[in-house]
Design a protein around this motif. Structure first.
Motif, short mmCIF file in Angstrom:
data_model
loop_
_atom_site.label_atom_id
_atom_site.label_comp_id
_atom_site.label_asym_id
_atom_site.label_seq_id
_atom_site.Cartn_x
_atom_site.Cartn_y
_atom_site.Cartn_z
N ARG A 151 34.40 45.86 33.97
CA ARG A 151 33.56 46.93 34.51
C ARG A 151 32.55 46.34 35.49
O ARG A 151 31.47 45.92 35.10
CB ARG A 151 32.88 47.68 33.38
N VAL A 152 32.93 46.29 36.76
CA VAL A 152 32.08 45.69 37.80
C VAL A 152 31.14 46.77 38.35
O VAL A 152 31.58 47.82 38.80
CB VAL A 152 32.95 45.10 38.94
N ILE A 153 29.84 46.51 38.28
CA ILE A 153 28.86 47.51 38.72
C ILE A 153 28.07 47.10 39.96
O ILE A 153 27.42 47.93 40.58
CB ILE A 153 27.89 47.89 37.57
N SER A 154 28.12 45.81 40.33
CA SER A 154 27.41 45.40 41.54
C SER A 154 28.02 44.12 42.11
O SER A 154 28.58 43.30 41.39
CB SER A 154 25.92 45.17 41.25
N LEU A 155 27.89 44.00 43.44
CA LEU A 155 28.38 42.82 44.16
C LEU A 155 27.32 42.40 45.17
O LEU A 155 26.67 43.24 45.79
CB LEU A 155 29.67 43.14 44.92
N MET A 212 35.94 44.76 46.09
CA MET A 212 35.75 46.10 45.62
C MET A 212 35.66 46.03 44.10
O MET A 212 36.59 45.59 43.44
CB MET A 212 36.93 46.97 46.06
N GLY A 213 34.53 46.43 43.56
CA GLY A 213 34.36 46.48 42.12
C GLY A 213 34.94 47.77 41.56
O GLY A 213 34.90 48.81 42.20
N THR A 214 35.50 47.70 40.38
CA THR A 214 36.10 48.87 39.76
C THR A 214 35.53 49.09 38.36
O THR A 214 34.90 48.21 37.79
CB THR A 214 37.63 48.72 39.64
N HIS A 215 35.77 50.27 37.82
CA HIS A 215 35.40 50.57 36.45
C HIS A 215 36.63 50.36 35.58
O HIS A 215 37.59 51.12 35.67
CB HIS A 215 34.89 52.01 36.33
N LYS A 216 36.64 49.29 34.82
CA LYS A 216 37.73 48.88 33.92
C LYS A 216 38.88 48.16 34.61
O LYS A 216 39.82 47.74 33.96
CB LYS A 216 38.28 50.07 33.12
N GLY A 264 38.35 45.51 36.96
CA GLY A 264 37.93 44.20 37.45
C GLY A 264 37.51 44.24 38.91
O GLY A 264 36.99 45.24 39.40
N LEU A 265 37.76 43.16 39.61
CA LEU A 265 37.37 43.01 41.01
C LEU A 265 38.63 42.88 41.86
O LEU A 265 39.51 42.07 41.56
CB LEU A 265 36.51 41.75 41.17
N ASN A 266 38.72 43.68 42.90
CA ASN A 266 39.79 43.57 43.89
C ASN A 266 39.18 42.97 45.14
O ASN A 266 38.30 43.55 45.74
CB ASN A 266 40.41 44.93 44.20
N PHE A 267 39.65 41.79 45.53
CA PHE A 267 39.07 41.05 46.64
C PHE A 267 40.04 41.03 47.81
O PHE A 267 41.20 40.67 47.67
CB PHE A 267 38.74 39.62 46.20
N PHE A 268 39.54 41.41 48.98
CA PHE A 268 40.33 41.38 50.21
C PHE A 268 39.68 40.42 51.18
O PHE A 268 38.51 40.55 51.51
CB PHE A 268 40.41 42.78 50.83
N ASN A 269 40.45 39.45 51.66
CA ASN A 269 39.95 38.50 52.65
C ASN A 269 40.81 38.64 53.90
O ASN A 269 41.98 38.25 53.89
CB ASN A 269 40.01 37.07 52.11
N PRO A 270 40.27 39.17 54.99
CA PRO A 270 41.06 39.37 56.21
C PRO A 270 41.46 38.06 56.89
O PRO A 270 42.27 38.06 57.80
CB PRO A 270 40.15 40.20 57.10
N ASN A 271 40.91 36.93 56.42
CA ASN A 271 41.25 35.64 57.02
C ASN A 271 42.47 34.99 56.36
O ASN A 271 42.89 33.92 56.78
CB ASN A 271 40.06 34.69 56.92
N ILE A 272 42.99 35.61 55.33
CA ILE A 272 44.16 35.08 54.63
C ILE A 272 45.37 35.93 55.00
O ILE A 272 45.37 37.13 54.84
CB ILE A 272 43.96 35.08 53.10
N TRP A 273 46.41 35.27 55.52
CA TRP A 273 47.63 35.98 55.90
C TRP A 273 48.73 35.62 54.92
O TRP A 273 48.85 34.45 54.57
CB TRP A 273 48.03 35.60 57.33
N PRO A 274 49.57 36.51 54.44
CA PRO A 274 49.58 37.94 54.75
C PRO A 274 48.44 38.65 54.03
O PRO A 274 47.98 38.20 52.99
CB PRO A 274 50.94 38.41 54.23
N TYR A 275 48.00 39.75 54.63
CA TYR A 275 46.89 40.51 54.05
C TYR A 275 47.29 41.07 52.69
O TYR A 275 48.35 41.65 52.54
CB TYR A 275 46.49 41.67 54.96
N ASN A 276 46.42 40.88 51.72
CA ASN A 276 46.63 41.49 50.41
C ASN A 276 45.34 41.40 49.61
O ASN A 276 44.38 40.74 50.00
CB ASN A 276 47.79 40.83 49.66
N GLU A 320 29.12 45.41 33.64
CA GLU A 320 28.42 46.29 32.71
C GLU A 320 28.23 45.66 31.33
O GLU A 320 27.21 45.84 30.70
CB GLU A 320 29.19 47.60 32.57
N GLY A 321 29.21 44.90 30.87
CA GLY A 321 29.11 44.36 29.52
C GLY A 321 29.22 42.86 29.42
O GLY A 321 29.14 42.30 28.33
N GLY A 322 29.38 42.17 30.56
CA GLY A 322 29.61 40.74 30.50
C GLY A 322 28.61 39.90 31.26
O GLY A 322 28.78 38.70 31.40
N GLY A 323 27.59 40.55 31.82
CA GLY A 323 26.59 39.79 32.54
C GLY A 323 26.97 39.48 33.98
O GLY A 323 27.72 40.22 34.61
#
Length: 70
Positions: free
Chosen positions: A37-41, A1-5, A7-19, A54-57
């Protein structure tokens, strides 16, 4: 999940415990996210995640290198 300011929140359902794993810009770590500032994945055919900011390529995350550690 990309966010504005936030960073990136990554969820992998194959890793236990879920986080979420948070990736953010760290000015003293050249391997960190280049901007919070993540704008696309996009996932490629090798399951790598390409991250447009947005500002880092373009960044990428190699999913094969993420694993659970106790």
């Amino acid at each position: 999940m990309g966010t504005h300011k936030g960073g990136l929140n990554f969820f992998n359902p194959n890793i236990w415990p879920y986080n979420f794993i948070r990736y953010q810009k760290n000015p003293i770590n050249d391997s960190s996210l280049s901007d919070n500032r993540v704008i696309s994945l996009c996932e490629d055919s090798q399951n790598n995640i390409w991250i447009g900011t947005e500002g880092g390529g373009l960044n990428f995350l190699i999913l094969k290198q993420i694993h659970y550690q106790e």
